[in-house]
Structure formats: structure tokens, C-alpha cells
Design a protein around this motif. Structure first.
Motif, short mmCIF file in Angstrom:
data_model
loop_
_atom_site.label_atom_id
_atom_site.label_comp_id
_atom_site.label_asym_id
_atom_site.label_seq_id
_atom_site.Cartn_x
_atom_site.Cartn_y
_atom_site.Cartn_z
N LYS A 82 0.81 -1.22 0.00
CA LYS A 82 0.00 0.00 0.00
C LYS A 82 0.84 1.27 0.00
CE LYS A 82 -3.81 -2.31 2.43
NZ LYS A 82 -4.73 -2.33 1.28
N TRP A 83 2.16 1.14 0.10
CA TRP A 83 3.01 2.32 0.00
C TRP A 83 3.06 2.77 -1.45
CZ3 TRP A 83 4.48 5.40 3.74
CH2 TRP A 83 4.55 4.90 5.06
N THR A 84 2.72 4.04 -1.68
CA THR A 84 2.54 4.57 -3.02
C THR A 84 3.41 5.80 -3.21
OG1 THR A 84 0.24 3.81 -2.97
CG2 THR A 84 0.82 5.41 -4.68
N ASN A 85 4.06 5.88 -4.37
CA ASN A 85 4.89 7.04 -4.66
C ASN A 85 4.05 8.29 -4.88
OD1 ASN A 85 7.11 5.41 -4.51
ND2 ASN A 85 7.58 5.46 -6.69
N PHE A 86 4.57 9.44 -4.44
CA PHE A 86 3.97 10.73 -4.77
C PHE A 86 4.01 10.92 -6.29
CE2 PHE A 86 4.60 13.47 -0.70
CZ PHE A 86 4.10 12.43 0.07
N PRO A 87 3.23 11.85 -6.82
CA PRO A 87 3.35 12.18 -8.25
C PRO A 87 4.77 12.64 -8.58
CG PRO A 87 1.37 13.16 -7.31
CD PRO A 87 2.15 12.60 -6.16
N SER A 88 5.13 12.50 -9.84
CA SER A 88 6.50 12.81 -10.27
C SER A 88 6.87 14.27 -9.99
CB SER A 88 6.66 12.51 -11.76
OG SER A 88 5.72 13.25 -12.52
N SER A 89 5.89 15.17 -10.00
CA SER A 89 6.19 16.58 -9.74
C SER A 89 6.65 16.83 -8.31
CB SER A 89 4.95 17.44 -10.03
OG SER A 89 3.86 17.04 -9.21
N LEU A 90 6.42 15.87 -7.42
CA LEU A 90 6.81 16.01 -6.02
C LEU A 90 7.97 15.09 -5.66
CD1 LEU A 90 3.24 16.13 -4.42
CD2 LEU A 90 4.78 18.07 -4.78
N GLN A 91 8.70 14.61 -6.64
CA GLN A 91 9.79 13.68 -6.41
C GLN A 91 11.14 14.34 -6.68
OE1 GLN A 91 9.30 11.14 -4.84
NE2 GLN A 91 7.50 9.99 -5.46
N GLY A 92 12.17 13.78 -6.05
CA GLY A 92 13.53 14.20 -6.34
C GLY A 92 13.96 15.48 -5.66
N ILE A 93 13.15 15.99 -4.72
CA ILE A 93 13.47 17.22 -4.00
C ILE A 93 13.38 16.96 -2.50
CG2 ILE A 93 12.89 18.90 -5.78
CD1 ILE A 93 10.08 18.99 -4.74
N TYR A 94 14.17 17.69 -1.74
CA TYR A 94 14.27 17.41 -0.31
C TYR A 94 13.10 17.97 0.48
CZ TYR A 94 15.54 22.10 1.33
OH TYR A 94 15.52 23.42 1.68
N LYS A 95 12.35 18.91 -0.12
CA LYS A 95 11.24 19.54 0.60
C LYS A 95 10.03 19.58 -0.32
CE LYS A 95 10.10 23.80 3.13
NZ LYS A 95 10.60 25.12 3.55
N VAL A 96 8.88 19.08 0.17
CA VAL A 96 7.66 19.06 -0.65
C VAL A 96 6.51 19.68 0.12
CG1 VAL A 96 8.30 17.06 -2.06
CG2 VAL A 96 7.18 16.69 0.15
N SER A 97 5.63 20.35 -0.61
CA SER A 97 4.39 20.91 -0.06
C SER A 97 3.26 20.47 -0.96
CB SER A 97 4.46 22.44 0.00
OG SER A 97 5.51 22.87 0.82
N PHE A 98 2.16 20.00 -0.37
CA PHE A 98 1.10 19.43 -1.19
C PHE A 98 -0.20 19.41 -0.41
CE2 PHE A 98 3.33 16.19 1.16
CZ PHE A 98 2.31 15.42 1.72
N LYS A 99 -1.29 19.24 -1.15
CA LYS A 99 -2.60 18.99 -0.57
C LYS A 99 -2.94 17.52 -0.79
CE LYS A 99 -4.42 23.67 -1.14
NZ LYS A 99 -5.50 24.51 -1.71
#
Length: 448
Positions: free
Chosen positions: A189-206
Motif C-alpha cells: 500500500k506504500w505509493t509514490n507521490f506524483p512525479s512533480s513532487l519527487q527528487g526534491i528534499y522539501k515538498v508541499s502538497f494537498k
């Protein structure tokens, strides 16, 4: 005789020195060690290609005596790109370096003494056991970026989340963000975030950026988040309490002008990107521009609705129902579940951003002029005529007139409301009398 005694003393001293040296050596080997990063580490995670050489180093230090054993790195080139001159404690090696005691560090060639080097090569980011020829022991060394999630959730439920790793500058492969999808039917059930939120050390999302229109499922639950650093290495998960975000505003707010130039029946429509959930209401607060201080907007009134009108697959309209005068306005809005509303004094409003300004304008007023075209020719002929000419007004509207006969204080209808096309008309069948006229448009607005 004296020389013999001196020889014996010399030999005794040699034995004593050797014994002390052996004790010192054992003491040295019994110290605790640690692995620390002292420079950038360069390597390619999980890449079977040949390793690129690097001059970066790790240091295995004796804590008590300050002696060190150096690893000159030769692997995992891209994991620690630009991660320069950062010292990170990884783990302790208790006592002597032993076969089953190891630290998670990086690997390469080992300098045991100033003259002794043990060469080690790696094909990819894997663990390796290094035999130290000077000792009878070995050390297992593994390349792994030492990264964790520093952000910790508050006690409040949230719909917008910021996650941050404690170290930036690693290659994108280190920052693979995941969430636990408890409603997924998949085994994992572990699912990757969308690609736009990958590869960066800090993410902000809804939340809906992760789960789309399934956000309602997660409303009122908890969600886990973690970093999959590389090669199935994971940070401990962080857990947030979740509420579904309010729908997002789509496009500009569409105002409609007042019906008449002297009335206050202005309205507006705002479009959001999702429908309301079951038992959810939208609360919209209206703010009007302050006349004295135009940069300030003051709370005016509030409306609540549990029904949005769908206009497309991801567009839903909220229509303001109350009367609004002409002026400059902004709104704030949020959703609520269950009974009640959200008073204007609730602190939550202060955390919300205003919408862009929208203007409710007055409709164009109109006027008219009267020209006598013909007086009555003979008594009781009633063949007098006047011309009405409308000026101004809103395009697309049509008009009607009413004629009153005035006899002192007595006013009676001579000719009831009559619709005419265009902006002018001729009123006929008038006798010699005093008349009063009134004109209105098809929206019920009168000339003033």
C-alpha cells in the motif's frame, strides 16, 4: 661482568618495551570507533555500472586516542552530490573492529596504518565485508545516505502538508516520497507521490494532489509519509491527522451587475474544482472595500450552501443569493461538516487568503425626451401625437411606456403600459389635455 649485566638490563628493557607496546596495542584495539562523513560522497545508487573513482573520504576514528583509519571512497558517486564538508555521525563500532559489528557508511579502500592499505571495489551500492590484514578482524561497510524527515506533525488535523528531509543536496534518487494508501487494494500500500513532487528534499502538497477525487476517503483519518532513500532503504514514517481540503477556486469570480443603476441586486458566481462531500457545507464570507482605506476590506455578510451546481467534470458553481450593491469585493471561503456555521470571528478565517478582487457594477441608467409632433386639430378628434426618445440604458433591453392624464390633483391612466421596439416611438390618439409619461425597461427599471 659489568658488560654482561648491562646486556641483561638491555634485553630486559627490550622485553618490557615489547610488553608495554603489546598492552598499548591491545588498549588501542579496544577503543570505540565511529564513522563520520567528512566530505561529499559520490556514487550511483543501485547502478551495476563500473564505479567512478572519487577522492572523497570517510574517517574511522578512535574516540579516546584520536587515531584514525581512513577510507578513500571509490563508489556511490551521485548519492551525495554537493553534500560537501558536512560531518554526520553514523554509528559506533563497539570495542575492536569485529566481523559482525558494522556501521552504515560508505566503502572503498582502507588505510589501516600509515603504510597498510586494503583495497575494496564495489559494483553498486551494496554492503561489503573488508578484511583488515593487520588485524584478524573485518568490518562490514554499507553505503547509505544518512537522511531523515525532520518535519513533525502538530496535534491539529491538516489538509496541506509540508515535508522536509534533514539534509539537502543529495541526488534525486534519494528523495523518493511515499504515502501509505490504506484504501488501496494492492498488496503493497506504500505509493509514490506524483512525479512533480519527487527528487526534491522539501515538498508541499494537498491531500487531493496525492489521491485525487478519493480525498473524501481520507477525511478524518491519519496518513503515513516516508522517504524511500534508495535500494529499498526507508526513513521512519511520520503520521498526520487528515481533513479534506476545501475545494479550490477555478478561474475568476463572475459578478453580475445590479439590475438597475439605483438598485442593489448585484450577484456573483464562483467556481470550484469539486463537489461537496456528504454532510459538507461551503461557507462563503463576503468582504467590501473600505471607502476611507481602499487597501482594507471589511467583512460584510456570509452565506452557507450544501448544494453546488455541476457545470463540467471538475467544475461546480456556487451562486450568491443575497443582494449586493455596486462596489469592489473579495471573498474567503471554507467547508465544514455537520451542523452549524463558521462565524466571522472564528480564527480560521485569518489563516485563509482572499480571492482576487471582483467588481459589481451598476447597470447603465437611461433617460428619455418628449417632443410634441402634432396637437389635436379639432375638439374631440384625439389626433394629437408626441415622440418619445430613450437615451442611455443597457444594450439588449426593450422599453415600454405608460401615459397618465393629469387633472389638477387627479391622475388617471390614459394609456396603459405599451411595449415599443428600439429607442423611440410615437404616442398617438391624444386630445387636448395635460399628460404625464413614465418609461421602464423589461427588467423593471425606470428612467430617473
Amino acid at each position: 661482568m659489568k658488560n654482561a649485566m648491562q646486556d641483561k638490563k638491555f634485553i630486559s628493557r627490550i622485553y618490557l618495551y615489547c610488553f608495554l607496546l603489546l598492552l598499548f596495542s591491545n588498549y588501542l584495539h579496544a577503543q570505540k570507533y565511529r564513522i563520520v562523513f567528512t566530505a561529499s560522497v559520490q556514487a550511483e545508487p543501485c547502478d551495476p555500472d563500473p564505479i567512478r573513482n572519487s577522492s572523497d573520504i570517510l574517517r574511522l576514528e578512535n574516540r579516546s586516542l584520536g587515531r584514525s583509519v581512513t577510507l578513500a571512497l571509490a563508489s556511490c558517486a551521485d548519492l551525495f552530490d554537493s553534500h560537501v564538508n558536512t560531518v554526520r555521525f553514523i554509528d559506533f563500532l563497539p570495542n575492536a573492529i569485529s566481523r559482525k559489528r558494522y556501521a552504515e557508511t560508505t566503502s572503498g579502500s582502507v588505510v589501516v596504518d600509515d603504510f597498510q592499505r586494503v583495497n575494496v571495489s564495489f559494483a553498486h551500492c551494496d554492503s561489503k565485508t573488508i578484511s583488515l590484514s593487520t588485524f584478524s578482524d573485518s568490518v562490514k561497510i554499507q553505503i547509505e545516505p544518512y537522511v531523515d524527515i525532520t518535519t513533525r506533525p502538530s496535534n491539529n488535523a491538516v489538509c496541506e502538508i509540508d515535508l522536509e528531509a534533514d539534509v539537502q543536496g543529495f541526488a534525486p534518487e534519494v528523495y523518493v516520497w511515499q504515502f501509505y494508501d490504506q484504501f488501496s487494494t494492492a498488496t503493497n500500500k506504500w505509493t509514490n507521490f506524483p512525479s512533480s513532487l519527487q527528487g526534491i528534499y522539501k515538498v508541499s502538497f494537498k491531500i487531493d494532489e496525492l489521491v485525487g477525487n478519493r480525498a473524501e476517503q481520507f477525511d478524518g483519518t491519519t496518513m503515513q509519509f516516508r522517504l524511500k532513500k534508495y535500494c529499498s532503504k526507508y526513513t521512519p514514517p511520520v503520521i498526520y491527522s487528515i481533513i479534506a481540503c476545501s475545494p479550490e477556486l477555478v478561474g475568476p469570480i463572475l459578478p453580475s451587475q445590479t439590475r438597475c443603476n439605483y438598485s442593489n441586486e448585484g450577484r456573483f458566481i464562483m467556481t470550484v474544482n469539486r463537489d461537496l462531500f456528504a454532510d459538507e457545507k461551503i461557507v462563503v464570507s463576503l468582504y467590501v472595500q473600505n471607502v476611507i482605506n481602499p487597501s482594507q476590506y471589511d467583512f460584510l455578510t456570509q452565506e452557507v450552501s450544501n448544494n453546488l451546481i455541476q457545470i463540467s467534470s471538475e467544475k461546480y458553481n456556487f451562486s450568491w443569493q443575497g443582494n449586493v450593491s455596486s462596489g469592489n469585493y473579495k471573498v474567503k471561503y471554507q467547508t465544514i461538516k455537520g451542523n452549524g456555521t463558521i462565524p466571522e470571528t472564528d480564527p480560521s478565517w485569518a489563516t485563509l487568503e482572499f480571492s482576487p478582487t471582483f467588481i459589481i457594477s451598476k447597470s447603465n441608467g437611461f433617460n428619455y425626451s418628449v417632443e410634441v409632433l402634432k396637437n389635436e386639430t379639432c375638439k374631440s378628434e384625439y389626433d394629437g401625437e408626441i415622440k418619445l426618445q430613450v437615451t442611455g440604458g443597457e444594450s439588449g433591453r426593450n422599453y415600454s411606456y405608460i401615459v397618465y392624464k393629469v387633472d389638477g390633483s387627479n391622475v388617471t391612466v390614459h394609456k396603459n403600459w405599451t411595449v415599443f421596439s428600439g429607442l423611440n416611438t410615437t404616442v398617438s390618439s391624444l386630445g387636448k389635455d395635460t399628460y404625464r409619461l413614465q418609461i421602464r425597461d423589461n427588467q423593471g427599471c425606470y428612467a430617473r
